[in-house]
Design an enzyme around this catalytic site. Structure first.
Site, PDB file in Angstrom:
ATOM      1  N   ASP A 161     -68.179 -45.952 -34.440  1.00  0.00           N
ATOM      2  CA  ASP A 161     -66.926 -45.382 -33.962  1.00  0.00           C
ATOM      3  C   ASP A 161     -65.944 -45.155 -35.110  1.00  0.00           C
ATOM      4  O   ASP A 161     -64.748 -45.355 -34.969  1.00  0.00           O
ATOM      5  CB  ASP A 161     -66.284 -46.300 -32.890  1.00  0.00           C
TER       6      ASP A 161
ATOM      7  N   TRP B  57     -57.980 -35.537 -32.974  1.00  0.00           N
ATOM      8  CA  TRP B  57     -56.831 -36.053 -32.230  1.00  0.00           C
ATOM      9  C   TRP B  57     -55.622 -36.424 -33.056  1.00  0.00           C
ATOM     10  O   TRP B  57     -54.583 -36.763 -32.501  1.00  0.00           O
ATOM     11  CB  TRP B  57     -57.264 -37.220 -31.337  1.00  0.00           C
TER      12      TRP B  57
ATOM     13  N   TRP C  31     -49.756 -51.022 -37.889  1.00  0.00           N
ATOM     14  CA  TRP C  31     -50.048 -49.885 -37.014  1.00  0.00           C
ATOM     15  C   TRP C  31     -49.002 -48.785 -37.183  1.00  0.00           C
ATOM     16  O   TRP C  31     -48.932 -47.854 -36.397  1.00  0.00           O
ATOM     17  CB  TRP C  31     -50.114 -50.357 -35.550  1.00  0.00           C
TER      18      TRP C  31
ATOM     19  N   GLU D  53     -63.631 -40.241 -25.980  1.00  0.00           N
ATOM     20  CA  GLU D  53     -64.520 -41.157 -25.282  1.00  0.00           C
ATOM     21  C   GLU D  53     -65.221 -40.498 -24.095  1.00  0.00           C
ATOM     22  O   GLU D  53     -65.927 -41.130 -23.346  1.00  0.00           O
ATOM     23  CB  GLU D  53     -63.726 -42.374 -24.790  1.00  0.00           C
TER      24      GLU D  53
ATOM     25  N   ARG E  84     -46.950 -38.820 -31.124  1.00  0.00           N
ATOM     26  CA  ARG E  84     -46.754 -39.089 -32.551  1.00  0.00           C
ATOM     27  C   ARG E  84     -45.726 -38.177 -33.210  1.00  0.00           C
ATOM     28  O   ARG E  84     -45.561 -38.211 -34.418  1.00  0.00           O
ATOM     29  CB  ARG E  84     -48.094 -39.036 -33.269  1.00  0.00           C
TER      30      ARG E  84
ATOM     31  N   GLY F 158     -59.549 -37.071 -26.709  1.00  0.00           N
ATOM     32  CA  GLY F 158     -60.405 -37.345 -25.561  1.00  0.00           C
ATOM     33  C   GLY F 158     -61.787 -37.750 -26.033  1.00  0.00           C
ATOM     34  O   GLY F 158     -62.770 -37.454 -25.391  1.00  0.00           O
TER      35      GLY F 158
ATOM     36  N   ASN G  99     -65.353 -39.363 -33.957  1.00  0.00           N
ATOM     37  CA  ASN G  99     -66.738 -39.821 -33.920  1.00  0.00           C
ATOM     38  C   ASN G  99     -67.589 -38.946 -33.006  1.00  0.00           C
ATOM     39  O   ASN G  99     -67.077 -38.291 -32.112  1.00  0.00           O
ATOM     40  CB  ASN G  99     -66.799 -41.287 -33.459  1.00  0.00           C
TER      41      ASN G  99
ATOM     42  N   ASP H 275     -64.135 -42.786 -36.526  1.00  0.00           N
ATOM     43  CA  ASP H 275     -63.483 -41.475 -36.508  1.00  0.00           C
ATOM     44  C   ASP H 275     -63.144 -41.058 -37.930  1.00  0.00           C
ATOM     45  O   ASP H 275     -62.709 -41.892 -38.714  1.00  0.00           O
ATOM     46  CB  ASP H 275     -62.154 -41.574 -35.757  1.00  0.00           C
TER      47      ASP H 275
ATOM     48  N   THR I 184     -51.809 -36.088 -28.286  1.00  0.00           N
ATOM     49  CA  THR I 184     -50.765 -37.036 -28.702  1.00  0.00           C
ATOM     50  C   THR I 184     -50.224 -36.752 -30.100  1.00  0.00           C
ATOM     51  O   THR I 184     -49.230 -37.335 -30.494  1.00  0.00           O
ATOM     52  CB  THR I 184     -51.329 -38.478 -28.721  1.00  0.00           C
TER      53      THR I 184
END
Lengths: 284, 579
Positions: B318, B258, B487, B199, B137, B197, B276, B320, B181
């Site tokens: 979920d 993140w 996006w 998940e 990013r 990370g 999350n 976040d 990222t």
């Protein structure tokens, strides 16, 4: 193998025709033999099935893979894959598509659940050669807790489980959540079993293979003989996956695995890790 | 560059400093330059075009009356076969545009011609499991360095003139599921980063490193019970152990940071959002699960948490809470206030007192939020309990429709705040998901109780919606609807303009007051990056990355129909008015 054939016929006429067409178009067994190497995907850090130690990949799945390559007369390329969120993702990463960062698809992947519903939604692969029946078990340190007693009696004792697994869901949710504070989490079922063996937990809920291998040589460990109340997983078969158009390879491997089951070779590979081999239900 | 040239440049810099706009120092940007980035129009030194990340430029040469004439000045390809999502925001300094690309690459292009000066390709191990494409990013700039994070969780400092590595530090173990990222934030000579990370059962953290060496200065875990550090010494645990988590789950509680953070020099606070909680199944972790799905305000000098605000307590969807918290000032009920705003993945736009985290307001910015019916005066959501996804069972159970979907009312893409209109411009999406228990599930070869889901649009005519939100009233002033999900980030300028990109490949400009579309340009691939603007040789430029990807294309269903014809790409596009 009758069960498996039945499973395949259940997939419907359209996909059966597609499978047939793909089989004519591809000759992956010939290709594997021409290249002289079988690339096999195994789970990373999945003791006692596959794990790396001293630069070598050890475990039941690693030995089965080596035996298959040997019988095919080719060398072996064992590729470790980190488990993603579901086995469906793993099949995409390891077998039919490859990883975003260049992981080359393997010819075959071991330790894939052999289940009709699961197979039908993963139609990019053929799931073959069921070779083991797995289930969850509870084990405990003798004298610490009563393995066959009511789970309610385990309150206040340390109960080990792999984080975010069926054992975890069960122990945390059982008896209205009254054991939830007693659950100690580990990254793998193997670690959970090891923790109990070393005395940092009193009981463990893990797969039978993890317990068999983890308590090998230990005498003061008991196994629960009766089912856990309201425990819903009845066990599952474990097989292998090849890419949907690699069925010539799949057929050859399936014959080898059936022969290994019949000859006792599978049993002895499992025994090396202390795991009692139980044939898959689907292998009949 | 030799010493002679350096000193000559130093003289030039002094001369320029007197003249005004462009900051060019021989030694490169300083802390003061970074703090002043929003006002210095001749460069773009920070992610967000200023530490507060308002993405507002005072430039107005390009404005609502002439933007229709905007044309490309040049385009530069990232080349290769590695064409995945390009979510980077360019940095512009000293005649160079720095962009990061998919697969952890950095490019330096000449800002006048687009010619490539150098390129750095991180060598990535193939065992990385990026959850959501191989994006990056953006980079940070400081002194002679360009600093960026890699997918295998390293922080790399490159010489900005040559692209050669100055230092390269592992910030987390990719083999344990960590990745990185986000664009780093630089505050007071420290590179401040989060981790990703979410998940994999990790613990989120914010970390500060010496910008010159990469050595860790402080570390602050985001989950209660975990110990923070300052200069190698314990610096107090986060929160209070087991206050809002059962058992030992706080050791793997998630809360990844993140998306990076923002910095408010005025209050001397940095703001990081947290992801999350883990595991995903909320029924296993009773309690609020602090500090997941929250905004944290930290002291940049010590990493101590000064306040927190949890946008989704006990998350089960979920949601976040990583979204950027943008400091801004406004008068509320006749009282001038230091505020901050965040458009959350859960579909609500939050305004807080940024000095203490006190709740001011939360208003819906998407069409539908099934999980809660607004927030009470204390800032707690009014949950709709029937719409919480159930505990996993061996039965399929009922399907719950949940909106927003787990990709959020707003995902990573940053909004912008105009100091002229006083409006926030939120790149949002109207989508929900059907979610049900999936008893036939397997994880790492073992039986598992999972959840199945399908993402669905909420409306017939659009998924994406760029919305102008009045932070004082909570009202949507205007909206632009887009067929495919939005996006990309947003830019707003004193030229009464709002820029954003679309997956369909357009960079578009809108009237900031009315939302009227004034200009668009087809870049050849989807735009999921964040546009910027700066002034060079007396002319205003606009730049954006083009290259379709990110998390959206990983999900199929009805949503995928909206982008099935979009091609991959990887280019920097630069625009200006014709002379």
């Amino acid at each position: 193998m009758l069960t498996r054939r039945g499973l395949l016929s259940g997939l419907g006429a359209a996909s059966a025709a597609a499978l047939f067409a793909a089989r004519i178009g591809a000759a992956p067994l010939v290709k594997v033999k021409a290249i002289g190497t079988l690339r096999v995907a195994l789970y990373k850090d999945n003791r006692p099935w596959s794990w790396a130690e001293g630069g070598r990949i050890l475990g039941i799945d690693a030995e089965i893979a080596r035996a298959i390559a040997h019988k095919l007369g080719v060398s072996i390329d064992l590729a470790e894959i980190s488990a993603d969120e579901s086995v469906d993702d793993d099949l995409r990463n390891a077998v039919w598509k490859g990883g975003l960062l260049g992981f080359q698809p393997a010819d075959i992947m071991l330790h894939i659940p052999f289940d009709r519903t699961f197979a039908s939604r993963n139609d990019q692969v053929a799931i073959i050669a069921p070779y083991y029946r797995e289930n969850f078990q509870f084990a405990c340190r003798r004298g610490e807790i009563d393995c066959d007693g009511s789970p309610a009696a385990w309150r206040g004792r340390k109960l080990a489980a792999e984080l975010d697994s069926i054992p975890d869901f069960y122990l945390i949710g059982a008896l209205g959540g009254s054991l939830s504070k007693d659950v100690v989490h580990y990254p793998t079922g193997w670690d959970a079993v090891s923790a109990m063996v070393q005395g940092s937990a009193d009981g463990v809920l893990a797969t039978r293979a993890q317990i068999d291998a983890g308590v090998k040589g230990q005498t003061l460990i008991d196994r629960r003989r009766m089912p856990l109340p309201a425990f819903t997983s009845a066990g599952w078969d474990i097989g292998m996956a090849v890419k949907e158009n690699s069925r010539t390879l799949g057929d050859a491997v399936e014959e080898m695995v059936a022969a290994m089951a019949a000859s006792g070779e599978l049993k002895s590979i499992f025994a090396q890790q202390g795991v009692e081999w139980v044939n898959a239900k689907a292998a009949g | 560059m030799n010493v002679m040239m350096r000193s000559l440049l130093g003289v030039a810099a002094l001369a320029l400093a007197g003249a005004g706009s462009a900051v060019v120092a021989a030694d490169g940007p300083t802390d003061a330059d970074l703090v002043n980035d929003a006002a210095s129009t001749g460069d773009v030194l920070t992610n967000g075009m200023g530490p507060r990340a308002q993405r507002f430029s005072p430039l107005n040469e390009i404005n609502a009356s002439n933007v229709a004439k905007l044309v490309p000045a040049f385009s530069a390809s990232l080349g290769g076969e590695k064409q995945r999502g390009q979510e980077s925001q360019p940095i512009v300094y000293d005649g160079t545009i720095y962009v990061t690309g998919s697969y952890s690459r950095v490019f330096a292009f000449d800002s006048h011609t687009g010619e490539e000066k150098w390129e750095y390709d991180a060598r990535l191990p193939d065992g990385i499991m990026p959850c959501c494409d191989v994006v990056n990013r953006g980079a940070a700039i400081y002194g002679d360095k360009i600093i960026f994070a890699t997918l295998d969780a390293r922080l790399v400092a490159l010489n900005r003139h040559t692209g050669k590595v100055i230092w390269n530090k592992q910030i987390a173990d990719y083999q344990a599921g960590y990745s990185a990222t986000a664009a780093p934030l630089i505050v007071k000579g420290m590179v401040i980063t989060g981790n990703s990370g979410g998940e994999f059962g990790i613990v989120g953290a914010v970390e500060a490193r010496d910008v010159n060496t990469g050595e860790l200065i402080w570390r602050r875990p985001t989950i209660e019970g975990n110990m923070g550090t300052l200069r190698g010494k314990d610096n107090g645990i986060t929160g209070k152990t087991n206050a809002s988590w059962p058992g030992d789950l706080w050791k793997t509680g998630g809360g990844a940071t993140w998306l990076g953070g923002t910095y408010d020099p005025e209050t001397n606070l940095i703001y990081f959002g947290t992801g999350n909680p883990a595991p995903w199944n909320s029924h296993l972790r009773k309690g609020d699960n602090l500090y997941t799905s929250s905004t944290l305000a930290l002291d940049p000098d010590t990493g101590v948490i000064k306040w927190h605000f949890q946008t989704t307590p006990h998350d089960g969807w979920d949601f976040d809470g990583v979204n950027e918290f943008i400091p801004f000032d406004a008068t509320v009920n006749g009282k001038p206030m230091k505020l901050g705003a965040k458009a959350d993945r859960n579909g609500y736009f939050f305004v807080l007192d940024r000095t203490n985290g006190k709740f001011i307001s939360a208003n819906k910015f998407v069409m539908k939020t099934t999980w809660a019916d607004g927030f009470d005066k204390n800032g707690r959501p009014k949950y709709i309990d029937a719409n919480r996804p159930g505990a996993p069972t061996a039965e399929k159970g009922t399907t719950v429709f949940s909106s927003p979907s787990f990709l959020g009312g707003k995902n990573w893409m940053p909004m912008a705040y105009s100091q002229d209109t006083g409006l926030f411009y939120i790149p949002s999406n109207d989508w929900g998901m059907d979610i049900w228990n999936e008893p036939i599930a397997y994880k790492k070869g073992a039986a598992y109780l999972g959840a199945g889901f399908t993402i669905k649009p909420v409306a017939d005519d659009h998924i994406g919606a760029l919305r102008a939100m009045d932070p004082k009233t909570g009202k949507i002033v205007w909206e632009y609807k887009n067929k495919a999900p939005l996006w990309g980030g947003v830019l707003t300028t004193a030229g009464n303009l709002v820029f954003t990109g679309t997956p369909e490949g357009y960079l578009k400009a809108f009237d900031a007051k009315t939302g009227t579309e004034l200009w668009k340009f087809q870049t050849g691939s989807g735009v999921v990056g964040s546009p910027i603007t700066w002034e060079q040789d007396g002319e205003q430029y606009v730049a954006v990355m083009s290259g379709w990807g990110g998390a959206v294309p990983l999900w199929g269903g009805e949503v995928a129909k909206t982008f099935k014809d979009i091609n991959q790409g990887g280019s920097l596009w630069v625009f200006k008015l014709p002379k």
